[in-house]
Design an enzyme around this catalytic site. Structure first.
Site, mmCIF file in Angstrom:
data_model
loop_
_atom_site.group_PDB
_atom_site.id
_atom_site.type_symbol
_atom_site.label_atom_id
_atom_site.label_comp_id
_atom_site.label_asym_id
_atom_site.label_seq_id
_atom_site.Cartn_x
_atom_site.Cartn_y
_atom_site.Cartn_z
ATOM 1 N N GLN A 11 0.830 -1.187 0.000
ATOM 2 C CA GLN A 11 0.000 0.000 0.000
ATOM 3 C C GLN A 11 0.877 1.254 0.000
ATOM 4 O OE1 GLN A 11 -2.162 -1.038 3.671
ATOM 5 N NE2 GLN A 11 -4.036 -0.991 2.459
ATOM 6 N N ALA A 42 -11.248 7.938 -5.629
ATOM 7 C CA ALA A 42 -9.818 7.927 -5.903
ATOM 8 C C ALA A 42 -9.061 7.124 -4.855
ATOM 9 C CB ALA A 42 -9.285 9.353 -5.973
ATOM 10 N N ALA A 43 -9.517 7.191 -3.600
ATOM 11 C CA ALA A 43 -8.861 6.425 -2.537
ATOM 12 C C ALA A 43 -8.997 4.934 -2.773
ATOM 13 C CB ALA A 43 -9.456 6.797 -1.177
ATOM 14 N N GLU A 102 -14.513 -7.777 8.293
ATOM 15 C CA GLU A 102 -13.670 -7.277 7.225
ATOM 16 C C GLU A 102 -14.387 -7.404 5.878
ATOM 17 O OE1 GLU A 102 -11.447 -5.671 5.972
ATOM 18 O OE2 GLU A 102 -10.057 -5.148 7.569
#
Length: 325
Positions: A11, A42-43, A102
């Protein structure tokens, strides 16, 4: 206040954190809670290392991103953010994270040690709105934002490599654990590629990119399938995938270690658990599909279909149009 969370090496956050750790220094950070929708998109886009998301936000929104300096450091955040947390990430301190749900739809009982994010300041607008995502069974915001942006990037990667790809779609229902790739079978036939060669070429392009790092499985289907329709994808997989010859595993391909089925060794090394599954029929490598879809569109003469469509409500059907397939 302290927060624990992942900063994985693949990341952008993990890359930047590693640079500070190499100097033995804490990593300055800021977290924006509540930004314009384009910022969320965008993230969730798997951009290359070193590319700033703010340029993409401006392109999507049609105007530059206005930013302000945070209270404590030379870190800049969107001026219209609802809430901003800022502080530093410890270079060596960890704390348990979880248990919690998650994106893959599971919550495991055990927690994991993760880097510690120290919160030193918090700023916010009047009456701020705190947006949240309740991670778990799909579809939720991880899948819709992340999956959509992966789908946007993948076709360009594949087509720019010369592969006969029409479209790609990261099905929300699959919890971002597979991406379906639509193959133009006429171009496939002209390429002369066989199934193994095609699967290997797709794996090389996708699994070798940040985009493919996020998604462990690729499904290949012919372009007669609407890959955004999960019913058609399931039908193609059930009727076209040959279990003995149509699955290809790539144990050395890098992948996100959060996938639930990975072995401890795969989690430790960050490799494995990646596959390409072919739902292409043998004749489709020659550019043809022998079987005709047995459906309303294909199984009745045109005059019968027109009469049914013109008299739907009289026959007791809804006024909406019949399925296109």
């Amino acid at each position: 206040m302290r927060i624990s969370g992942p900063a994985m090496a693949q990341q952008h956050l993990g890359m930047i954190h590693a640079m500070w750790c190499d100097q033995g220094l804490p990593t300055p950070w800021a977290m924006v809670l509540g930004a314009r929708p384009a910022a969320l998109a965008a993230a969730g886009m798997p951009l290359p290392a070193g590319v700033n998301e703010d340029g993409y936000v401006g392109a999507l929104a049609g105007s530059p991103v206005e930013v302000v300096r945070t209270e404590l450091r030379d870190v800049y955040v969107p001026a219209n953010a609802e809430i901003v947390l800022e502080g530093h990430i410890s270079p060596d301190e960890t704390a348990p994270e979880g248990p919690m749900g998650e994106y893959h739809g599971y919550a495991f009982a055990e927690s994991k040690p993760q880097p510690v994010f120290h919160v030193e300041a918090m700023t916010f607008r009047d009456d701020p709105i705190l947006p949240i995502c309740v991670a778990g069974l799909p579809p939720e915001e991880n899948h819709t934002i992340w999956g959509t942006m992966i789908s946007a990037v993948s076709p360009d990667l594949l087509r720019s490599s010369g592969l006969p790809v029409e479209m790609a779609w990261c099905s929300y229902e699959a919890a971002t654990c597979w991406i379906v790739v639509s193959v133009d079978i006429e171009r496939l036939a002209r390429s002369g590629m066989g199934e193994r060669e095609l699967a290997g070429a797709v794996a090389d392009v996708l699994f070798g990119s940040h985009t493919g790092w996020l998604v462990p499985k690729v499904l290949l289907v012919a372009d007669d399938i609407d890959i955004t329709d999960i019913d058609q994808v399931v039908w193609a997989m059930a009727t076209r995938h040959h279990p003995g010859t149509g699955a290809y595993s790539y144990p050395q391909a890098p992948g996100i270690p959060m996938v639930p089925y990975l072995t401890p060794e795969e989690v430790r090394t960050g490799r494995g658990g990646k596959s390409v599954v072919s739902c292409l029929l043998p004749e489709q490598f020659e550019g043809v599909t022998k079987g005709v879809t047995a459906s309303f569109r294909h199984s009745f003469p045109d005059h019968v279909r027109r009469r049914i469509e013109e008299n739907r409500t009289a026959y007791g059907f809804s006024a909406t149009a019949p399925p296109s397939r």
